[in-house]
Design an enzyme around this catalytic site. Structure first.
Site, PDB file in Angstrom:
ATOM      1  N   LYS A  67      44.231  86.016 -29.243  1.00 32.12           N
ATOM      2  CA  LYS A  67      45.415  85.265 -29.644  1.00 32.12           C
ATOM      3  C   LYS A  67      45.394  85.053 -31.146  1.00 32.12           C
ATOM      4  CE  LYS A  67      45.877  80.888 -29.925  1.00 32.12           C
ATOM      5  NZ  LYS A  67      45.915  79.439 -29.689  1.00 32.12           N
ATOM      6  N   ARG A 110      49.184  75.607 -22.366  1.00 35.46           N
ATOM      7  CA  ARG A 110      47.762  75.718 -22.041  1.00 35.46           C
ATOM      8  C   ARG A 110      46.966  74.621 -22.709  1.00 35.46           C
ATOM      9  NH1 ARG A 110      44.403  76.025 -26.644  1.00 35.46           N
ATOM     10  NH2 ARG A 110      44.350  78.079 -27.592  1.00 35.46           N
ATOM     11  N   GLN A 138      53.458  69.005 -29.361  1.00 36.47           N
ATOM     12  CA  GLN A 138      52.286  69.027 -28.495  1.00 36.47           C
ATOM     13  C   GLN A 138      52.073  67.705 -27.785  1.00 36.47           C
ATOM     14  OE1 GLN A 138      50.510  72.012 -27.957  1.00 36.47           O
ATOM     15  NE2 GLN A 138      49.976  70.754 -26.193  1.00 36.47           N
ATOM     16  N   ASN A 159      52.870  57.749 -35.372  1.00 33.76           N
ATOM     17  CA  ASN A 159      53.015  58.953 -36.172  1.00 33.76           C
ATOM     18  C   ASN A 159      53.249  58.516 -37.610  1.00 33.76           C
ATOM     19  OD1 ASN A 159      53.231  61.942 -36.032  1.00 33.76           O
ATOM     20  ND2 ASN A 159      55.245  61.584 -36.940  1.00 33.76           N
ATOM     21  N   MET A 219      42.578  66.566 -29.502  1.00 34.80           N
ATOM     22  CA  MET A 219      43.192  67.876 -29.324  1.00 34.80           C
ATOM     23  C   MET A 219      43.510  68.581 -30.638  1.00 34.80           C
ATOM     24  SD  MET A 219      43.158  67.658 -26.052  1.00 34.80           S
ATOM     25  CE  MET A 219      43.968  69.186 -25.611  1.00 34.80           C
ATOM     26  N   GLY A 220      43.389  67.883 -31.773  1.00 33.67           N
ATOM     27  CA  GLY A 220      43.883  68.446 -33.017  1.00 33.67           C
ATOM     28  C   GLY A 220      42.887  69.235 -33.839  1.00 33.67           C
ATOM     29  N   ASP A 222      40.601  71.911 -34.788  1.00 34.32           N
ATOM     30  CA  ASP A 222      40.246  73.250 -34.312  1.00 34.32           C
ATOM     31  C   ASP A 222      39.862  74.159 -35.472  1.00 34.32           C
ATOM     32  OD1 ASP A 222      42.694  73.526 -35.505  1.00 34.32           O
ATOM     33  OD2 ASP A 222      43.649  74.569 -33.835  1.00 34.32           O
ATOM     34  N   LYS A 226      38.860  69.744 -40.239  1.00 34.45           N
ATOM     35  CA  LYS A 226      39.824  68.934 -39.494  1.00 34.45           C
ATOM     36  C   LYS A 226      39.097  67.759 -38.833  1.00 34.45           C
ATOM     37  CE  LYS A 226      43.648  72.007 -38.393  1.00 34.45           C
ATOM     38  NZ  LYS A 226      44.509  72.473 -37.282  1.00 34.45           N
TER      39      LYS A 226
END
Length: 323
Positions: A67, A110, A138, A159, A219-220, A222, A226
């Protein structure tokens, strides 16, 4: 080669498909039935752009592929999404690509499914309050996915862009849940589930805000640098990840690991939990943390669902690359 567009994939694959495919992928990795290869990171001529390549092979299905995930911030001014994903599936015998799948929608599905699989295993059964840190697309996908596995009743949204937070909260209210916008500390304190879906490069969620019994899905993070969580929070939690070694290298755990606050060996693969080789939550007061840095087996699994359905239904554009 079969080419599938975003519109094709939206018609072919849903959240239930994603949940099943992602859970199967996690177990395949845990059993050694899949191999994950080191990720590659690059950029375009503009230093603000970036792309990453993640590759894997599903040994049981004899399915290799990769990917490409891209981030081009200037796309917003062009009316295009800044994030994009494309998955390529290869024939295991010839190495020739047999499918090219526009996978931005599938990537969101996913990722959310990975979160829901972790929440199903790790969050308390009565978890009904969610803090969403980040209000992009997301966050909505993740919330929709975890609503399938936990009795969510209330959502708190933070946010940095309050307009985005208000828009997400309104959408959540429209789906039948109580939702409000608040400060990040107000969002996190007392939440049974905390989900972070930002591109932050500094800690946002402080350890002292997290209550006993909370589950956190990070989840952020990657990529190198980060970060969304206070390293002290990571050190205080029972740690799980899609791929422990990758989590310690480029995921949320990278900072606590480099600071010597955690031993990477203490991170449990969520696939081992699903396969019964490791325990999930054993203490109602424990803080659990799922570090999702994203693994290509998820992308191959969900793309394979789309391609199988497309072949059955005659969907997609067929192109002969050898002609």
């Amino acid at each position: 080669m079969r080419i599938l567009t975003e519109a094709d994939c939206a018609k072919l694959v849903d959240a239930v498909d994603a949940h099943v495919a992602v859970a199967r992928g996690f177990v395949a990795v845990a059993r050694g039935e899949a191999l994950i290869f080191p990720p590659l990171v690059g950029r375009g001529s503009d230093p603000n752009t970036r792309f990453g390549v993640k590759a894997a092979v599903d040994l049981a299905r004899q399915l290799p592929g990769l990917k490409i995930g891209s981030y081009w911030p200037g796309n917003r001014a062009l009316g295009l999404p800044s994030h994009g994903s494309t998955t390529i599936l290869l024939d295991d015998v010839t190495g020739q690509p047999f499918a090219l799948v526009a996978a931005t929608y599938l990537n969101a599905l996913r990722t959310a499914a990975a979160d829901a699989v972790a929440v199903e295993q790790l969050a308390r059964a009565d978890a009904d309050t969610v803090a969403l840190i980040g209000a992009g697309k997301q966050a909505w996908f993740d919330l929709a996915a975890i609503r399938r596995v936990r009795p969510i009743a209330a959502v708190r949204v933070f946010n940095r862009n309050t307009v985005g937070a208000e828009e997400l909260a309104a959408r959540v209210r429209g789906s039948g849940l109580d939702a409000r916008v608040c400060s990040i500390e107000e969002a996190v304190r007392g939440a049974a589930i905390v989900i972070t879906t930002t591109a932050a490069r500094e800690p946002l969620v402080r350890a002292e805000w997290i209550s006993p019994g909370t589950h956190v899905s990070a989840m952020g993070a990657d990529g190198p640098g980060k970060q969304e969580l206070d390293p002290a929070l990571v050190a205080a939690a029972i740690l799980f990840a899609d791929l422990p070694a990758q989590a310690a290298a480029i995921g949320e755990c990278q900072h606590a690991s480099s600071a010597g606050l955690i031993d990477p060996a203490s991170i449990t693969a969520i696939g081992d939990v699903l396969d019964g080789r490791a325990a999930s939550r054993t203490d109602p007061a424990a803080i659990t943390l799922f570090d999702s840095s994203g693994i290509a087996i998820q992308d191959l699994a969900i793309a394979h669902v789309a391609v199988d359905r497309a072949e059955q239904q005659g969907v997609g554009l067929l192109v002969d690359l050898t002609g």
